[in-house]
Motif scaffolding. Structure first.
Motif, mmCIF file in Angstrom:
data_model
loop_
_atom_site.group_PDB
_atom_site.id
_atom_site.type_symbol
_atom_site.label_atom_id
_atom_site.label_comp_id
_atom_site.label_asym_id
_atom_site.label_seq_id
_atom_site.Cartn_x
_atom_site.Cartn_y
_atom_site.Cartn_z
ATOM 1 N N LEU A 1 0.837 -1.203 0.000
ATOM 2 C CA LEU A 1 0.000 0.000 0.000
ATOM 3 C C LEU A 1 0.869 1.249 0.000
ATOM 4 O O LEU A 1 0.567 2.237 -0.691
ATOM 5 C CB LEU A 1 -0.917 -0.009 1.227
ATOM 6 C CG LEU A 1 -1.876 1.184 1.368
ATOM 7 C CD1 LEU A 1 -2.891 1.194 0.233
ATOM 8 C CD2 LEU A 1 -2.585 1.141 2.722
ATOM 9 N N ALA A 2 1.964 1.217 0.755
ATOM 10 C CA ALA A 2 2.855 2.375 0.817
ATOM 11 C C ALA A 2 3.439 2.679 -0.550
ATOM 12 O O ALA A 2 3.462 3.837 -0.999
ATOM 13 C CB ALA A 2 3.968 2.128 1.835
ATOM 14 N N VAL A 3 3.917 1.642 -1.238
ATOM 15 C CA VAL A 3 4.535 1.854 -2.552
ATOM 16 C C VAL A 3 3.495 2.329 -3.555
ATOM 17 O O VAL A 3 3.752 3.227 -4.366
ATOM 18 C CB VAL A 3 5.221 0.558 -3.029
ATOM 19 C CG1 VAL A 3 5.728 0.711 -4.459
ATOM 20 C CG2 VAL A 3 6.388 0.211 -2.103
ATOM 21 N N TYR B 1 18.165 1.022 -6.559
ATOM 22 C CA TYR B 1 17.644 -0.323 -6.338
ATOM 23 C C TYR B 1 16.236 -0.420 -6.910
ATOM 24 O O TYR B 1 15.395 0.459 -6.703
ATOM 25 C CB TYR B 1 17.615 -0.644 -4.833
ATOM 26 C CG TYR B 1 18.962 -0.487 -4.180
ATOM 27 C CD1 TYR B 1 19.859 -1.533 -4.125
ATOM 28 C CD2 TYR B 1 19.352 0.746 -3.638
ATOM 29 C CE1 TYR B 1 21.114 -1.388 -3.544
ATOM 30 C CE2 TYR B 1 20.596 0.911 -3.062
ATOM 31 C CZ TYR B 1 21.477 -0.160 -3.014
ATOM 32 O OH TYR B 1 22.715 0.000 -2.448
ATOM 33 N N LEU B 2 15.976 -1.511 -7.618
ATOM 34 C CA LEU B 2 14.664 -1.780 -8.205
ATOM 35 C C LEU B 2 13.964 -2.829 -7.358
ATOM 36 O O LEU B 2 14.438 -3.955 -7.228
ATOM 37 C CB LEU B 2 14.817 -2.276 -9.644
ATOM 38 C CG LEU B 2 13.519 -2.629 -10.371
ATOM 39 C CD1 LEU B 2 12.632 -1.398 -10.522
ATOM 40 C CD2 LEU B 2 13.816 -3.256 -11.730
ATOM 41 N N TRP B 3 12.805 -2.449 -6.778
ATOM 42 C CA TRP B 3 12.060 -3.323 -5.873
ATOM 43 C C TRP B 3 10.809 -3.857 -6.568
ATOM 44 O O TRP B 3 10.143 -3.138 -7.309
ATOM 45 C CB TRP B 3 11.640 -2.567 -4.617
ATOM 46 C CG TRP B 3 12.743 -2.370 -3.628
ATOM 47 C CD1 TRP B 3 13.672 -1.376 -3.619
ATOM 48 C CD2 TRP B 3 13.022 -3.189 -2.501
ATOM 49 N NE1 TRP B 3 14.521 -1.522 -2.556
ATOM 50 C CE2 TRP B 3 14.146 -2.633 -1.844
ATOM 51 C CE3 TRP B 3 12.443 -4.340 -1.967
ATOM 52 C CZ2 TRP B 3 14.686 -3.187 -0.697
ATOM 53 C CZ3 TRP B 3 12.981 -4.895 -0.818
ATOM 54 C CH2 TRP B 3 14.091 -4.319 -0.195
ATOM 55 N N GLY C 1 15.702 10.018 -4.390
ATOM 56 C CA GLY C 1 14.313 9.769 -4.022
ATOM 57 C C GLY C 1 13.798 8.478 -4.617
ATOM 58 O O GLY C 1 14.504 7.750 -5.305
ATOM 59 N N THR C 2 12.513 8.192 -4.351
ATOM 60 C CA THR C 2 11.865 6.968 -4.796
ATOM 61 C C THR C 2 10.852 7.277 -5.884
ATOM 62 O O THR C 2 10.114 8.264 -5.792
ATOM 63 C CB THR C 2 11.173 6.245 -3.618
ATOM 64 O OG1 THR C 2 12.144 5.967 -2.610
ATOM 65 C CG2 THR C 2 10.540 4.960 -4.064
ATOM 66 N N LEU C 3 10.811 6.427 -6.894
ATOM 67 C CA LEU C 3 9.857 6.575 -7.995
ATOM 68 C C LEU C 3 8.976 5.332 -8.046
ATOM 69 O O LEU C 3 9.469 4.207 -8.022
ATOM 70 C CB LEU C 3 10.593 6.733 -9.334
ATOM 71 C CG LEU C 3 11.594 7.890 -9.458
ATOM 72 C CD1 LEU C 3 12.343 7.780 -10.772
ATOM 73 C CD2 LEU C 3 10.880 9.220 -9.344
ATOM 74 N N THR C 4 7.639 5.549 -8.114
ATOM 75 C CA THR C 4 6.716 4.434 -8.311
ATOM 76 C C THR C 4 6.634 4.138 -9.793
ATOM 77 O O THR C 4 6.418 5.040 -10.613
ATOM 78 C CB THR C 4 5.327 4.777 -7.773
ATOM 79 O OG1 THR C 4 5.427 5.084 -6.373
ATOM 80 C CG2 THR C 4 4.380 3.583 -7.912
ATOM 81 N N PHE D 1 14.709 0.425 1.237
ATOM 82 C CA PHE D 1 13.325 0.096 0.864
ATOM 83 C C PHE D 1 12.616 1.390 0.461
ATOM 84 O O PHE D 1 12.920 2.461 0.994
ATOM 85 C CB PHE D 1 12.596 -0.560 2.037
ATOM 86 C CG PHE D 1 11.243 -1.107 1.664
ATOM 87 C CD1 PHE D 1 11.126 -2.383 1.135
ATOM 88 C CD2 PHE D 1 10.090 -0.344 1.824
ATOM 89 C CE1 PHE D 1 9.885 -2.893 0.786
ATOM 90 C CE2 PHE D 1 8.854 -0.843 1.470
ATOM 91 C CZ PHE D 1 8.753 -2.125 0.942
ATOM 92 N N PRO D 2 11.668 1.322 -0.494
ATOM 93 C CA PRO D 2 11.001 2.544 -0.968
ATOM 94 C C PRO D 2 10.430 3.401 0.159
ATOM 95 O O PRO D 2 9.663 2.916 0.987
ATOM 96 C CB PRO D 2 9.889 2.005 -1.876
ATOM 97 C CG PRO D 2 10.421 0.702 -2.391
ATOM 98 C CD PRO D 2 11.229 0.137 -1.256
ATOM 99 N N TRP D 3 10.836 4.644 0.181
ATOM 100 C CA TRP D 3 10.349 5.674 1.095
ATOM 101 C C TRP D 3 10.652 5.385 2.571
ATOM 102 O O TRP D 3 10.090 6.028 3.455
ATOM 103 C CB TRP D 3 8.835 5.899 0.929
ATOM 104 C CG TRP D 3 8.485 6.657 -0.292
ATOM 105 C CD1 TRP D 3 8.627 8.010 -0.506
ATOM 106 C CD2 TRP D 3 7.933 6.137 -1.503
ATOM 107 N NE1 TRP D 3 8.208 8.338 -1.763
ATOM 108 C CE2 TRP D 3 7.777 7.223 -2.409
ATOM 109 C CE3 TRP D 3 7.561 4.864 -1.912
ATOM 110 C CZ2 TRP D 3 7.262 7.057 -3.679
ATOM 111 C CZ3 TRP D 3 7.057 4.712 -3.180
ATOM 112 C CH2 TRP D 3 6.904 5.797 -4.048
#
Length: 433
Positions: A59-61, A410-412, A426-429, A344-346
């Motif tokens: 949900l966060a991502v 890193y690609l999650w 930063g993080t990109l969705t 981990f993202p964000w």
């Protein structure tokens, strides 16, 4: 905006109930229980259903928010549905802002189900007009009326919360000002506050023309310096302790006296040289603090036992490796300086207090892993990444996987096909496939 906030709470609740706790599954060898890494989580207060482990992360991502924010959103939605139904109806009708309903949910989370329902009944129609202080008083009243524990029990529970925490402000506000928060014995803290005030008064008498509030903050440094200079070795003259115990106490007292603050400074060498030679200094970044002027660093170094650790450029990593699971200190430092937080993202958990994960899992050569080869170990900088304990568990449990595409990038990939790219900026969705 109110409708959008309510819609977000509805989606969070739907996501929570779509991830219930899975019962044991019968197999030919008996019931198969979830791994200890996948223990169900109770996010809301008493009376709310538990959810499967790591429900918050996808949900966060998907929402582009921190995992901690997603956890709070899920917990608030569960509480509003199951513990505060009247307040939830009023929130959906637009009579109460979602942020205020969520505050009530968060502040009542530690109450029993009966106490939460009491708050819900007695705040019906009033939450929209109540301020923060009035809401807090009402919640305290509910705790006293319905959760009627003895005062001694409450004091015993409160004692477990005693702590002193140092909090650094948002980096955008500069790193030269921080906060300290203390929870402890009322008498001890009152006496310490009196000492701080007395020291501030003395500073004023000596000619310090700052305001009384600023002098109180300065007094903390004066008190810390005075404590560090105290010679407590006379306390070692005790016949009840053995020579070994006295030696250990002496070592600790020396460490206390010689304690230093270590700052990791990322700065241009040209700016550092100009500032220390008397010219105008530039701005550097201190790990955990954010941007700080080099003049401020110079001022700190002049009045404190301060160690400044220069940070070398680590983007172009070398490929050295070791044939063991735990990295040596130099490799650990290299990975921590490359990635300042959990990757981990964000997630904003500091990497210095995180686990170092092997992106490609380490396989023990003694248990069927690849044979040991000189200069070609499994533990190397480009195969290490800092993960907080929670997200390390999520990766180990197989819920999430990731790969390193470049230094600091890193690609999650997670459940439901959600993907995100963590970069140094930063993080990109990413769109789901």
């Amino acid at each position: 905006m109110r409708e959008a906030a309510v819609h977000q709470l509805r989606i969070a609740y739907e996501w929570a109930i779509a991830h219930p706790v899975v019962d044991a599954v019968e197999t030919p060898h008996g019931p198969a229980l979830p791994s200890v890494l996948e223990t169900p989580e109770t996010l809301g207060g008493a009376g709310t259903p538990a959810v499967a482990a790591f429900t918050a992360e996808p949900l966060a991502v998907a929402c582009g928010i921190a995992p901690s924010s997603a956890t709070a959103l899920l917990a608030d939605s569960l509480d509003l549905h199951h513990r505060l139904p009247v307040l939830w109806q009023q929130t959906q009708a637009g009579f109460v802002p979602a942020w205020k309903a969520r505050r009530v949910a968060a502040r009542t989370r530690d109450l029993s189900l009966d106490a939460a329902l009491w708050v819900d009944r007695h705040t019906a129609g009033r939450v929209g007009s109540l301020g923060h202080a009035a809401l807090d008083r009402l919640i305290a009243e509910a705790s006293a009326r319905v959760d009627g524990d003895s005062l001694a029990e409450k004091e015993k529970r409160a004692r477990s919360q005693w702590d002193v925490q140092l909090k650094h402000r948002d980096p955008s506000e500069g790193g030269a000002t921080s906060e300290i928060h203390a929870i402890g014995d009322t008498l001890d803290l009152t006496r310490f506050h009196d000492v701080v005030c007395a020291e501030a008064e003395a500073l004023g008498s000596l000619g310090d023309d700052d305001s009384f509030e600023v002098r109180k903050a300065k007094a903390l440094g004066v008190i810390a310096d005075a404590q560090a200079r105290l010679d407590l070795t006379s306390l070692l003259d005790d016949d009840t302790t053995t020579p070994e115990e006295q030696s250990e106490l002496r070592r600790r007292l020396i460490e206390r006296r010689d304690a230093k603050v270590r700052l990791y400074l990322h700065a241009s060498l040209a700016d550092v040289a100009a500032g220390w030679s008397g010219g105008p200094g530039g701005v550097g970044t201190v790990e955990g603090l954010g941007p700080v002027t080099l003049d401020q660093i110079k001022e700190w170094a002049g009045r404190s036992r301060l160690t400044i650790q220069p940070v070398l450029h680590v983007a172009s990593e070398d490929t050295w490796s070791v044939d063991r699971h735990d990295p040596p200190p130099r490799m650990t430092e290299q990975a921590v300086l490359r990635d300042s937080t959990c990757v981990f993202p964000w997630c904003s958990h500091p990497s210095r207090h995180a686990d170092l994960d092997h992106i490609e899992p380490y396989e023990d050569p003694d248990e069927g892993g690849p044979p040991r080869e000189d200069g070609n170990g499994q533990t190397r900088p480009d195969n290490l990444a800092p993960l907080c304990r929670r997200h390390h568990r999520a990766k180990t449990a197989g819920r999430w996987s990731y790969q390193r595409t470049a230094p600091g990038t890193y690609l999650w990939t997670g459940p439901s096909g959600v993907t995100a790219l963590v970069t140094p900026t930063g993080t990109l969705t990413l769109p789901t496939s």
